[in-house]
Design an enzyme around this catalytic site. Structure first.
Site, short mmCIF file in Angstrom:
data_model
loop_
_atom_site.label_atom_id
_atom_site.label_comp_id
_atom_site.label_asym_id
_atom_site.label_seq_id
_atom_site.Cartn_x
_atom_site.Cartn_y
_atom_site.Cartn_z
N GLU A 232 0.76 -1.23 0.36
CA GLU A 232 -0.04 -0.11 0.07
C GLU A 232 0.95 1.30 0.14
OE1 GLU A 232 -3.09 -0.22 -0.44
OE2 GLU A 232 -3.32 -2.34 0.54
N CYS A 266 -2.17 8.95 3.30
CA CYS A 266 -2.68 8.01 1.79
C CYS A 266 -3.30 8.46 1.03
CB CYS A 266 -1.40 6.61 2.58
SG CYS A 266 -2.82 5.67 2.52
#
Length: 487
Positions: A232, A266
């Site tokens: 990720e 993020c």
């Protein structure tokens, strides 16, 4: 294989690093041994482990909030509760509701003419021992959260927290040790040396959340052991405001998302693409929202501190570069300045930045939002496609055909319409990236499958023609002839 094998001796001169790596090795060996005697925990065993996770998070709610404040310098308590605690609890509760169905064999179609009464199905079985390298921005959500699907799938788990959040790492280690036997769940606390050894460990699966640059190193180390990875990695997530969508509510969604964790997320909005004629309206709405919602944002209790002085300096350098290039900068707070000592920084808009500025070439990960004008929607779509695929993409507008044009014309890990980042929070929806923003998924059934071995099984029945594949091939030749002739 020794965990120390791929770690240079120069990294092991520190006794603390050597001790942390030795403890990791002992925990890994213990979990491997335990898995060898318990390869398929029952539904009730898995449920019991998830219920312990829920209890662990709720019992330590106040301590989690305090640890986040200690590491960040400032961190809103409601944000700690909603994201780091209740987000994980909701994720576990969703899995508990669905686990029995997920564990059932999944039937597959089979050609009765060829295989008779045979049965075919997929059985999801535990992979084994899974490692999770956790970033600093969500120390509990991204450590205990993925643990939900890992344990639900019947695995054993070792977590490596970030060295940038030592208070959270210490608390997580204490919480886990008080709840689980280390042969089931263990927290490995240490610095870069431990992280390097962690990546080199022969896991049955490895999850890493962080930057693409470190992701490459993790994947390279994992490849030596053919360890499957879930990465990720973030990226520059755009918000596209289509013509007519620059409203107070939509700008509030963009700015409100941006100030979650002070931009250190993020899936935060990294830049906004706005019709050129509406840029001033966007700025006005942003200023009005901050005046109403958080007038003393950088000085008050609504802010999350910048994680380190190094990261603070990086953000300041981005703004300084933009200012030196005569770029318009709008600070969304009256009479506020950045405070390096306290690691507090107000929210700023950078209007129409040059494409080569750092705010446009690097993931920002802080309270800076470039506002980029476009003339026609195809230009905005082209700009997104000229860069790497983002982890999240957000599009605003009331015309489904127009928002659909943006969605169909781009590729991203996830997306949301008329909101931001929500796709990353749903317990039922797989979360992950594409291309440089990552690979693989966790959350929901996608996460359960990610951390499971999807084992295909065929049970032979009666009346089949399997022996046509055996020598001599006379029967096989007759079968081929019959198929090709349409008989």
């Amino acid at each position: 294989m020794s965990i120390l094998e791929n770690v240079p001796e120069t990294l092991l001169a520190d006794d603390g690093a050597r001790a942390a790596i030795a403890a990791l090795r002992a925990a890994f060996d213990a979990q491997r041994a335990a898995f060898a005697t318990d390869r398929d925990p029952s539904l009730n065993e898995r449920r019991g482990r998830l219920e312990k996770l829920v209890g662990l998070m709720l019992a330590n709610r106040e301590r989690i909030s305090a640890a986040l404040v200690e590491d960040f310098g400032a961190h809103p308590v409601p944000a700690s509760d909603m994201i780091e605690v209740l987000g994980v609890v909701g994720r576990a509760q969703y899995v508990l509701e669905n686990l029995e169905a997920w564990m059932r064999p999944q039937p597959r179609d089979i050609d009765a003419g060829m295989y008779g009464s045979a049965r075919a199905y997929v059985q999801l079985q535990p992979k084994g021992v899974i490692g999770n390298i956790v970033p600093w921005n969500f120390p509990f959500d991204l450590s205990v959260g993925p643990m939900v699907e890992m344990l639900a799938a019947g695995n054993r788990v070792i977590v490596k927290p970030s060295e940038y959040t030592p208070a959270c790492a210490a608390l997580l280690s204490e919480m886990v040790a008080a709840t689980f036997d280390p042969s089931l769940v263990y927290v490995a606390v240490g610095g870069h040396e431990l992280a390097r050894a962690f990546s080199a460990t022969p896991w049955d699966h490895l999850l890493y959340t962080g930057s693409p640059n470190v992701g490459r190193q993790v994947m390279e180390a994992a490849a030596r052991n053919l360890t499957p990875v879930t990465l990720e990695l973030g990226g520059k997530c755009p918000a596209v405001l289509t013509p007519g969508s620059v409203t107070a509510a939509n700008v509030e969604s963009v700015i409100g998302t941006k100030i979650i964790k002070n931009g250190q997320m993020c899936v935060s909005v990294d830049y906004a693409l706005v019709p050129r004629a509406d840029v001033d309206a966007f700025v006005d709405h942003a200023e009005a929202y901050m005046r109403r919602a958080a007038p003393d944002y950088a000085r008050g209790d609504e802010i999350t501190g910048i994680i380190s002085h190094r990261h603070f300096d990086r953000l300041e350098a981005m703004l300084a570069e933009a200012a030196e290039r005569q770029t318009r900068i709008v600070t969304l707070e009256t009479d506020s300045t950045a405070d390096r000592e306290a690691r507090r920084m107000p929210m700023s808009l950078v209007i129409e930045p040059a494409a080569d500025l750092r705010v446009m070439t690097e993931e920002i990960f802080g309270p800076i939002l470039p506002v980029v004008p476009y003339d026609v929607l195809s230009d905005a779509i082209g700009m997104i496609n000229a860069g790497e695929r983002p982890l999240g993409l957000y599009v605003f507008g009331d015309d489904a055909a127009v928002t659909g044009e943006v969605l169909s014309g781009t590729t991203s890990g996830g997306a949301a319409v008329n909101t931001c980042a929500v796709q990353s929070a749903l317990p039922s929806m797989g979360f992950g990236g594409s291309g440089m923003s990552g690979m693989g998924r966790h959350h929901g059934i996608e996460g359960f499958r990610e951390f499971s071995n999807q084992r295909g099984i065929v049970v032979r029945g009666e009346g089949d023609m399997i022996d046509a594949f055996y020598s001599p091939y006379a029967k096989g030749a007759a079968l081929v002839e019959a198929v090709l002739s349409g008989a």
